[in-house]
Design a protein around this motif. Structure first.
Motif, mmCIF file in Angstrom:
data_model
loop_
_atom_site.group_PDB
_atom_site.id
_atom_site.type_symbol
_atom_site.label_atom_id
_atom_site.label_comp_id
_atom_site.label_asym_id
_atom_site.label_seq_id
_atom_site.Cartn_x
_atom_site.Cartn_y
_atom_site.Cartn_z
ATOM 1 N N ILE A 90 41.957 46.493 49.378
ATOM 2 C CA ILE A 90 41.477 45.928 48.110
ATOM 3 C C ILE A 90 41.687 44.417 48.074
ATOM 4 C CG2 ILE A 90 41.847 45.926 45.608
ATOM 5 C CD1 ILE A 90 42.668 48.907 45.892
ATOM 6 N N VAL A 91 42.871 43.971 48.484
ATOM 7 C CA VAL A 91 43.207 42.548 48.390
ATOM 8 C C VAL A 91 42.345 41.711 49.329
ATOM 9 C CG1 VAL A 91 45.046 40.851 48.741
ATOM 10 C CG2 VAL A 91 45.556 43.033 47.637
ATOM 11 N N VAL A 92 41.989 42.247 50.488
ATOM 12 C CA VAL A 92 41.273 41.445 51.479
ATOM 13 C C VAL A 92 39.907 40.997 50.975
ATOM 14 C CG1 VAL A 92 40.093 43.337 52.696
ATOM 15 C CG2 VAL A 92 40.801 41.284 53.964
ATOM 16 N N GLU A 93 39.361 41.698 49.998
ATOM 17 C CA GLU A 93 38.044 41.334 49.446
ATOM 18 C C GLU A 93 38.138 40.314 48.324
ATOM 19 O OE1 GLU A 93 35.338 42.383 50.817
ATOM 20 O OE2 GLU A 93 36.353 43.748 52.205
ATOM 21 N N ALA A 94 39.338 39.980 47.909
ATOM 22 C CA ALA A 94 39.518 39.126 46.731
ATOM 23 C C ALA A 94 39.535 37.649 47.090
ATOM 24 C CB ALA A 94 40.810 39.494 46.021
ATOM 25 N N ILE A 137 44.128 33.372 51.000
ATOM 26 C CA ILE A 137 43.614 33.845 49.719
ATOM 27 C C ILE A 137 44.450 33.212 48.604
ATOM 28 C CG2 ILE A 137 43.313 35.868 48.215
ATOM 29 C CD1 ILE A 137 42.907 37.537 50.751
ATOM 30 N N HIS A 138 43.789 32.692 47.587
ATOM 31 C CA HIS A 138 44.515 32.075 46.490
ATOM 32 C C HIS A 138 45.272 33.143 45.707
ATOM 33 C CE1 HIS A 138 44.830 30.654 42.220
ATOM 34 N NE2 HIS A 138 45.504 29.730 42.868
ATOM 35 N N ALA A 139 46.547 32.907 45.484
ATOM 36 C CA ALA A 139 47.380 33.848 44.729
ATOM 37 C C ALA A 139 48.348 33.066 43.865
ATOM 38 C CB ALA A 139 48.138 34.766 45.681
ATOM 39 N N GLU A 140 48.610 33.586 42.673
ATOM 40 C CA GLU A 140 49.565 32.962 41.769
ATOM 41 C C GLU A 140 50.482 34.030 41.190
ATOM 42 O OE1 GLU A 140 50.142 29.836 41.244
ATOM 43 O OE2 GLU A 140 48.456 29.131 42.434
ATOM 44 N N ALA A 141 51.733 33.683 41.022
ATOM 45 C CA ALA A 141 52.712 34.604 40.450
ATOM 46 C C ALA A 141 53.084 34.153 39.048
ATOM 47 C CB ALA A 141 53.952 34.660 41.330
ATOM 48 N N VAL A 171 39.776 40.477 40.438
ATOM 49 C CA VAL A 171 41.100 39.854 40.598
ATOM 50 C C VAL A 171 42.171 40.948 40.620
ATOM 51 C CG1 VAL A 171 42.757 38.177 39.683
ATOM 52 C CG2 VAL A 171 40.301 37.781 39.398
ATOM 53 N N PRO A 172 42.584 41.391 41.797
ATOM 54 C CA PRO A 172 43.647 42.400 41.859
ATOM 55 C C PRO A 172 44.952 41.861 41.262
ATOM 56 C CG PRO A 172 42.567 42.149 43.996
ATOM 57 C CD PRO A 172 42.101 41.020 43.134
ATOM 58 N N ILE A 173 45.742 42.773 40.696
ATOM 59 C CA ILE A 173 47.038 42.433 40.114
ATOM 60 C C ILE A 173 48.105 43.202 40.877
ATOM 61 C CG2 ILE A 173 48.484 42.536 38.048
ATOM 62 C CD1 ILE A 173 45.723 42.516 36.507
ATOM 63 N N VAL A 174 48.969 42.450 41.557
ATOM 64 C CA VAL A 174 50.051 43.050 42.339
ATOM 65 C C VAL A 174 51.332 42.908 41.530
ATOM 66 C CG1 VAL A 174 51.345 42.987 44.500
ATOM 67 C CG2 VAL A 174 48.893 42.446 44.499
ATOM 68 N N ALA A 175 51.980 44.039 41.246
ATOM 69 C CA ALA A 175 53.165 44.010 40.384
ATOM 70 C C ALA A 175 54.353 44.650 41.080
ATOM 71 C CB ALA A 175 52.876 44.734 39.074
ATOM 72 N N SER A 176 55.517 44.025 40.906
ATOM 73 C CA SER A 176 56.779 44.606 41.361
ATOM 74 C C SER A 176 57.462 45.192 40.136
ATOM 75 C CB SER A 176 57.657 43.540 42.017
ATOM 76 O OG SER A 176 57.047 43.066 43.200
ATOM 77 N N ARG A 211 42.651 45.706 38.208
ATOM 78 C CA ARG A 211 42.929 46.672 39.280
ATOM 79 C C ARG A 211 44.405 46.528 39.647
ATOM 80 N NH1 ARG A 211 38.403 46.319 43.896
ATOM 81 N NH2 ARG A 211 39.151 48.464 44.220
ATOM 82 N N LEU A 212 45.203 47.505 39.298
ATOM 83 C CA LEU A 212 46.650 47.409 39.422
ATOM 84 C C LEU A 212 47.133 47.982 40.747
ATOM 85 C CD1 LEU A 212 47.780 48.454 35.828
ATOM 86 C CD2 LEU A 212 47.197 46.187 36.687
ATOM 87 N N LEU A 213 47.861 47.156 41.488
ATOM 88 C CA LEU A 213 48.501 47.553 42.738
ATOM 89 C C LEU A 213 50.001 47.387 42.506
ATOM 90 C CD1 LEU A 213 46.183 45.514 45.143
ATOM 91 C CD2 LEU A 213 45.762 47.765 44.141
ATOM 92 N N VAL A 214 50.738 48.476 42.439
ATOM 93 C CA VAL A 214 52.099 48.418 41.892
ATOM 94 C C VAL A 214 53.117 48.914 42.919
ATOM 95 C CG1 VAL A 214 53.607 49.080 40.006
ATOM 96 C CG2 VAL A 214 51.149 48.833 39.598
ATOM 97 N N PHE A 215 54.174 48.111 43.093
ATOM 98 C CA PHE A 215 55.344 48.521 43.861
ATOM 99 C C PHE A 215 56.390 49.007 42.871
ATOM 100 C CE2 PHE A 215 53.275 45.220 46.397
ATOM 101 C CZ PHE A 215 53.143 45.870 47.623
#
Length: 607
Positions: free
Chosen positions: A458-462, A490-494, A512-517, A540-544
């Motif tokens: 998913i992230v690779v397409e963003a 890939i541009h990413a911001e936390a 815009v995928p959302i990666v959450a810890s 689109r939530l990608l959650v650890f």
């Protein structure tokens, strides 16, 4: 940053120097070159790009000689071209240089006025042409080198060889690392002990303002005014075979899989497993009486410091300020004498962090450094060094060094809490038990490879990715975003998850995928609420998460990685591993240069 390797002896120099440069690739570079003495003449081979380009050039046009120097360059002054590549030189001298000569423009004008002709855009060529000028005035190599060194301003490590002087190499350093290696009838010079590991374990680390005159018989150390000085020879523990990939696709993949090992090794040094007590080295100050701490570092080490700040303030009740090192000394914060300066660096040579150390020293602050290289400049200038025992880290993007730094900071926080009376024996036992359990829990993370690779698809397409976390998970999110930027481009911001609705929420859509810890800590419900807000807006939530949070996360996450549940205290260490793995898997899918991403250097030794 740039790397130096040199040899004088009886063997063919080029293959020795080339292999040394190969071991210095991890520092980051964009051109490379070698110079040797061939029948007394200076000859050079230089190439832009990777070392393989230089290797092909050497195959087509070999370079003989037993006295040689080599260099991997990370461009500062001048484009990364073959012309600007090191070694620089004339028919009388060749030099390689790490660092920046701050007064090169003044020196260049002076040299041009007396007829010296420059061929490159670099500041480094100034050194070569100044040495050359003194040689033309009748000075011997040693005097020509010393006269030049006295004129240089800035940070530098330099190595020189001279036409007609087989078996002679001169090195010098100021605010940049350089090490001398001892062999049997041959001698070596390198930016660090890793370059020299296949050649010798007998090393002398040069000090600021040192010059060394090297022949096959040995090394003579002098100051820039020619005064003899004595420098200690040490035996390095670094083994020649310690940097192989061991069957992994990249060094980064290997180093990711070393997380459990380095966490365990670091704990072995700092924790007595029988008594479950943290055992730090003796300190020349009392942690109980420190009124305040200031943490400073760069890059991933800064994010480790942010997590350390949470721990020190929470369990030790020690007030902590934190700044990136490149800003801290210019902000000139007011500090009380007797405060603690806590500096974090993998290499111990990071220019901004070293400068911050020196500015703190001027304020009568105690200096404690967390380092992976315990013979580095920062180590020598610190009151106390806590080693991370991570071993060589070759990939430019830091992985295992980060969790080793966190492990050290966790132990330091426990020790500070005990000293300050904010943690009792039972509390220490609980936290130490959580740390001792961590290596086995870290090993379990790698069973989540398939889920992480699904996230990567998913992230690779963003084009843009948001990383979210609360509390000590916010720096974990920052580390994840940094890794993604570093190796995938890939541009990413936390963001702290609670800040999402104060602006970043406007970015959320299906692209815009959302990666959450989001492990099950006291802040889990708050984080979950923020994620539900993002979900409601198409995110689109990608959650650890962990085993305790999995059921509730599964209702909203498109993809989920489930880690073992651990004590809240160590959760940020464990959560770091999969966010780094995600960046790695995305980079593999994109086909980027994982270990040596563009424009980056491992050890940033210039400001």
């Amino acid at each position: 940053m740039c790397g130096i390797c040199g040899v004088v002896g009886l063997r063919h120099a080029t293959p020795i120097v080339f292999e040394g440069l190969r071991r210095l690739e991890y520092r980051g570079y964009d051109s490379a070159g070698i110079a040797t003495l061939v029948d007394g003449r200076v000859e050079r081979r230089r190439a832009a790009g990777k070392l393989d380009n230089l290797g092909r050039l050497l195959e087509d046009n070999p370079l003989a000689g037993t006295t040689g120097i080599g260099h991997t360059r990370w461009a500062t002054h001048g484009a990364p071209t073959a012309c600007n590549a090191h070694p620089h030189g004339t028919e009388r001298v060749a030099i390689v240089h790490n660092g920046i000569i701050e007064n090169f423009e003044t020196l260049r004008r002076e040299l041009e006025a007396v007829g010296q002709v420059f061929q490159t855009e670099t500041d480094s060529e100034t050194i070569a042409l100044m040495v050359d000028f003194y040689l033309t005035q009748g000075y011997a190599p040693r005097e020509a080198a010393l006269n030049t060194l006295k004129r240089l301003e800035g940070a530098y490590a330099v190595a020189m060889i001279f036409a007609g002087h087989e078996g002679l190499m001169i090195g010098a350093c100021h605010s940049a690392p350089l090490a001398v290696g001892y062999g049997d009838g041959e001698m070596f010079l390198g930016s660090d002990s890793l370059a020299l590991a296949p050649l010798t374990r007998r090393i002398t680390y040069m000090e600021d303002g040192d010059c060394v005159v090297i022949t096959p018989a040995g090394a003579e150390f002098i100051t820039f005014d020619g005064t003899p000085v004595t420098r200690k020879e040490q035996t390095t523990a670094l083994a020649a075979g310690s940097i192989g990939k061991d069957g992994y696709r990249h060094y980064m993949e290997k180093e990711l899989h070393e997380h459990p090992l380095v966490i365990g090794q670091t704990l072995q040094r700092m924790v007595d497993p029988a008594s479950r007590r943290v055992m730090l080295p003796e300190m020349p100050f009392d942690l109980a009486s420190v009124p305040r701490a200031v943490i400073t570092a760069c890059g991933s080490a800064f994010y480790a410091g942010m997590i350390g700040r949470y721990w020190l303030e929470d369990i030790a009740r020690l007030p902590v300020d934190i700044d990136v090192a490149s800003e801290m000394r210019y902000r000139n914060p007011p500090l009380t004498a007797g405060s603690l300066g806590l500096l974090i660096s993998q290499s111990g040579e990071t220019a901004d962090t070293l400068a911050a150390l020196r500015s703190l020293r001027e304020k009568a602050v105690h200096i404690l450094s967390v380092l992976n290289v315990e013979h580095s400049t920062m180590a020598r200038e610190s009151d106390v060094v806590l080693g991370t025992v991570a071993g060589p880290e070759i990939s430019v993007a830091s992985t295992k060094a980060f969790t080793a730094q966190l492990t050290v900071l966790a132990c330091l926080s426990i020790a500070a809490a005990r000293a300050r009376g904010t943690l009792d024996e039972a509390g220490e036992d609980a936290l130490v038990s959580a740390l001792l359990d961590l290596p086995s829990r870290a090993a379990e993370v790698f069973t989540q490879g398939p889920a992480i690779r699904r996230m990567a698809q998913i992230v690779v397409e963003a084009r843009d990715v948001l990383y979210l976390g609360r509390g000590s998970m916010f720096p974990v999110a920052m580390e994840g975003a940094l890794k993604l930027k570093e190796i995938t481009y890939i541009h990413a911001e936390a963001y702290a998850a609670g800040e999402m609705k104060h602006g970043p929420i406007s970015l959320i859509d299906r692209t815009v995928p959302i990666v959450a810890s989001a492990p099950y800590t006291p802040l889990f419900d708050k984080t979950l609420s923020n994620l539900q807000e993002a979900k409601a807006r198409g995110g689109r939530l990608l959650v650890f998460t962990d085993t305790k949070g999995a059921d509730r996360v599964s209702a909203i996450a498109e993809e989920m990685v489930v880690l073992p549940h651990v004590h809240d205290f160590v959760a940020p260490i464990l959560q770091t591993i999969p966010v780094q793995m995600l960046a790695y898997e995305v980079a593999v899918l994109k086909g980027t240069d994982v270990d040596q991403p563009r424009n980056l250097a491992k050890s940033v030794t210039v400001e």
